[in-house]
Design an enzyme around this catalytic site. Structure first.
Site, PDB file in Angstrom:
ATOM      1  N   LYS A  33       0.851  -1.202   0.000  1.00 46.11           N
ATOM      2  CA  LYS A  33       0.000   0.000   0.000  1.00 46.11           C
ATOM      3  C   LYS A  33       0.884   1.249   0.000  1.00 46.11           C
ATOM      4  O   LYS A  33       2.103   1.163   0.229  1.00 46.11           O
ATOM      5  CB  LYS A  33      -0.928  -0.019   1.212  1.00 46.11           C
ATOM      6  CG  LYS A  33      -0.242   0.078   2.548  1.00 46.11           C
ATOM      7  CD  LYS A  33      -1.227  -0.206   3.667  1.00 46.11           C
ATOM      8  CE  LYS A  33      -0.527  -0.332   4.988  1.00 46.11           C
ATOM      9  NZ  LYS A  33      -0.880   0.652   5.965  1.00 46.11           N
ATOM     10  N   TYR A 262      18.830  28.534   7.434  1.00 42.10           N
ATOM     11  CA  TYR A 262      17.688  29.263   8.007  1.00 42.10           C
ATOM     12  C   TYR A 262      17.712  29.225   9.532  1.00 42.10           C
ATOM     13  O   TYR A 262      17.980  28.177  10.129  1.00 42.10           O
ATOM     14  CB  TYR A 262      16.377  28.624   7.551  1.00 42.10           C
ATOM     15  CG  TYR A 262      15.991  28.930   6.130  1.00 42.10           C
ATOM     16  CD1 TYR A 262      15.753  30.237   5.709  1.00 42.10           C
ATOM     17  CD2 TYR A 262      15.832  27.903   5.210  1.00 42.10           C
ATOM     18  CE1 TYR A 262      15.379  30.508   4.404  1.00 42.10           C
ATOM     19  CE2 TYR A 262      15.452  28.162   3.895  1.00 42.10           C
ATOM     20  CZ  TYR A 262      15.232  29.474   3.493  1.00 42.10           C
ATOM     21  OH  TYR A 262      14.861  29.739   2.219  1.00 42.10           O
TER      22      TYR A 262
HETATM   23  C1  LIG Z   1      -3.968  -4.345   8.547  1.00 46.75           C
HETATM   24  C2  LIG Z   1      -2.507  -4.193   8.301  1.00 46.75           C
HETATM   25  N1  LIG Z   1      -1.763  -5.277   8.134  1.00 46.75           N
HETATM   26  C3  LIG Z   1      -0.425  -5.193   7.926  1.00 46.75           C
HETATM   27  C4  LIG Z   1       0.224  -3.973   7.872  1.00 46.75           C
HETATM   28  C5  LIG Z   1       1.711  -3.914   7.674  1.00 46.75           C
HETATM   29  O1  LIG Z   1       2.332  -3.413   8.825  1.00 46.75           O
HETATM   30  P1  LIG Z   1       3.924  -3.336   8.949  1.00 46.75           P
HETATM   31  O2  LIG Z   1       4.362  -2.347   7.932  1.00 46.75           O
HETATM   32  O3  LIG Z   1       4.161  -2.858  10.349  1.00 46.75           O
HETATM   33  O4  LIG Z   1       4.430  -4.690   8.683  1.00 46.75           O
HETATM   34  C6  LIG Z   1      -0.533  -2.811   8.040  1.00 46.75           C
HETATM   35  C7  LIG Z   1       0.147  -1.519   8.025  1.00 46.75           C
HETATM   36  O5  LIG Z   1      -0.299  -0.511   8.451  1.00 46.75           O
HETATM   37  C8  LIG Z   1      -1.940  -2.926   8.258  1.00 46.75           C
HETATM   38  O6  LIG Z   1      -2.694  -1.841   8.447  1.00 46.75           O
END
Ligand SMILES: Cc1ncc(COP(=O)(O)O)c(C=O)c1O
Length: 366
Positions: A33, A262
Site C-alpha cells: 500500500k 535558516y
Molecule cells: C492491517 C494491516 N496489516 C499489515 C500492515 C503492515 O504493517 P507493517 O508495515 O508494520 O508490517 C498494516 C500496516 O499498516 C496494516 O494496516
C-alpha cells in the site's frame, strides 16, 4: 540533472520477503500500500510476483493500479470497500476484501452481484481485538461470520486482526489481543491472519501453534527497515531496499562563529568546511532532523548541520578534506539506516519512506 535520487534494490526486497516467510512459517501477503511505502508499488509487485502468495493494499484504487500493470496474484483490500458499489469491481477484478464493520456485512447481504457468481468473494473478517481502530466487536464476530456465509456470495473467510503494540517487545498487549482473538473465533475452522512485521520478527513465541496455512502481512520489513526502536536479532538480517542519495553542489569555508542555514540553528565552533547537498524537505528528507543526524559523504561518516531547507541541506566536511563538489552523499540506505534518521527526527521509517517525492526512483536487481 539534479543528482537527488532513490535507488531501489529489488534483490533486497525479495530477500526480505523470503525472510518473512522463513521466520513466520506461514503464507505472506506483501503489503505494498501507499505505493509500496514510497518504493513504487508496480515495480515492487512485479519483482515479487513470481514468489509472493499475494499482495495487500489500502484501497481499490491501489489494487486496480496493480491489476492494470498486469499483476494477477491475489490482492487484499486492507480497508475493504468504502462504498457498496465497489463490490462489483471487487468481484470483477477478483480482489480479496477485508470486512471490518457491520455496515459492510449488510452491504454484502443487500448487494446484487452477478448471478451465478463467477468468483464468490474472498473475505478477511477483521476483529477489533484491542487496537480500537477498525474491526468488529468480539460480541458481533461469530454472527457476522455466519451472516456472510449465509449470503451465498462468499467463497472463503479468513479470520483477521491487527496488533497495536507488537513493536514494543516487552509489552504484554499483543498477548492480550491474541487471547481476545482466540476467544472470539472459538469453533470457527478457518485460516488466520494476525501478524504485521513486528509480530513476524519479534513474537515467534506467541505463534508456536500457528498453521502453515495461516497468513502474515509484512510491510515495513519488506523494505528492510526495522519496526523496533532498538536492536533485534531477526531484524538485523533485513537488507535496506532504498538508498536516498544526492551530491554536494557547493562548498563553504567558514570561520568560527558563523551561522549556517535558516534560523541560524547551527553556528560554527571552529573553522569549518560546509558542503551543500541537493536534498531537502520537498524530497521527503525530514525537516525536523537535527544537527548531528548521521549521513555518509563519499562513504565516510559525517553529519547534518543546521536546518533542512526545501531543496538543500548542509553537511559537515570538517574531517573530510578529500570531499568536495560532486561528492556522493547517502542520506539513508545500506549504511545509514532509515530507522536511525527517523529516530533522530522524531518519526518512524514508515513516514520517511512514504514522504518521499520528487526524487526519481532508480531500480536494480530485477
Ligand atoms: C492491517 C494491516 N496489516 C499489515 C500492515 C503492515 O504493517 P507493517 O508495515 O508494520 O508490517 C498494516 C500496516 O499498516 C496494516 O494496516
Amino acid at each position: 540533472m539534479r543528482p537527488a535520487r532513490a535507488l531501489i534494490d529489488l534483490q533486497a526486497l525479495r530477500h526480505n520477503y523470503r525472510l518473512a516467510r522463513e521466520v513466520s512459517r506461514a503464507k505472506a501477503l506483501a503489503v505494498v500500500k501507499a505505493d509500496a511505502y514510497g518504493h513504487g508499488a508496480v515495480r515492487c509487485a512485479q519483482a515479487l510476483e513470481g514468489e509472493a502468495d499475494g499482495f495487500a493494499v489500502a484501497c481499490i484504487e491501489e489494487a486496480l493500479q496493480l491489476r492494470e500493470a498486469g499483476i494477477r496474484a491475489p490482492i487484499l483490500l486492507l480497508e475493504g470497500f468504502f462504498e457498496a458499489d465497489e463490490l462489483a469491481l471487487i468481484e470483477q477484478h477478483e480482489l480479496w476484501c477485508v470486512v471490518h464493520a457491520l455496515w459492510q456485512v449488510e452491504a454484502i447481504e443487500r448487494t446484487q452481484l452477478r448471478k451465478p457468481l463467477r468468483t464468490p468473494l474472498n473475505i478477511w473478517l477483521k476483529l477489533d481485538s484491542g487496537m480500537h481502530r477498525v474491526g468488529l466487536h468480539p460480541a458481533d464476530y461469530q454472527a457476522a461470520y455466519r451472516r456472510l456465509l449465509a449470503t451465498g456470495k462468499v467463497a472463503k473467510i479468513v479470520l483477521m486482526s491487527h496488533f497495536a503494540r507488537a513493536d514494543e517487545l516487552d509489552c504484554p498487549r499483543s498477548e492480550e489481543q491474541l487471547a481476545v482473538f482466540e476467544q472470539a473465533r472459538q469453533g470457527l475452522a478457518a485460516e488466520v491472519s494476525l501478524r504485521n512485521s513486528p509480530a513476524v520478527l519479534g513474537w515467534p513465541q506467541l505463534f508456536k501453534q500457528q498453521q502453515a496455512s495461516d497468513w502474515v502481512r509484512p510491510g515495513i520489513m519488506l523494505y528492510g527497515a526495522t519496526p523496533f526502536e532498538g536492536e533485534q536479532a531477526v531484524a538485523a538480517r533485513l537488507q535496506p531496499v532504498m538508498t536516498l542519495e544526492s551530491k554536494i553542489i557547493s562548498v563553504r569555508e567558514l570561520p568560527a562563529g558563523e551561522p549556517v542555514g535558516y534560523g541560524a540553528r547551527f553556528v560554527t565552533e571552529r573553522p569549518t568546511r560546509v558542503g551543500v547537498v541537493a536534498m531537502g524537505y520537498a524530497d521527503g528528507y525530514p525537516r525536523h532532523a537535527p544537527t548531528g543526524t548521521p549521513l555518509l559523504v563519499d562513504g565516510q561518516p559525517s553529519r547534518l548541520l543546521g536546518r533542512v531547507s526545501m531543496d538543500m541541506l548542509c553537511v559537515d566536511l570538517g574531517d573530510l578534506p578529500a570531499a568536495g563538489l560532486g561528492s556522493r552523499v547517502e542520506l539513508w540506505g545500506k549504511n545509514v539506516l532509515a530507522s536511525e534518521v527517523a529516530s533522530r527526527a522524531g518519526t518512524i521509517p514508515y513516514q520517511l519512506f512514504c514522504n518521499l517525492r520528487r526524487v526519481p526512483l532508480l531500480y536494480s536487481g530485477d
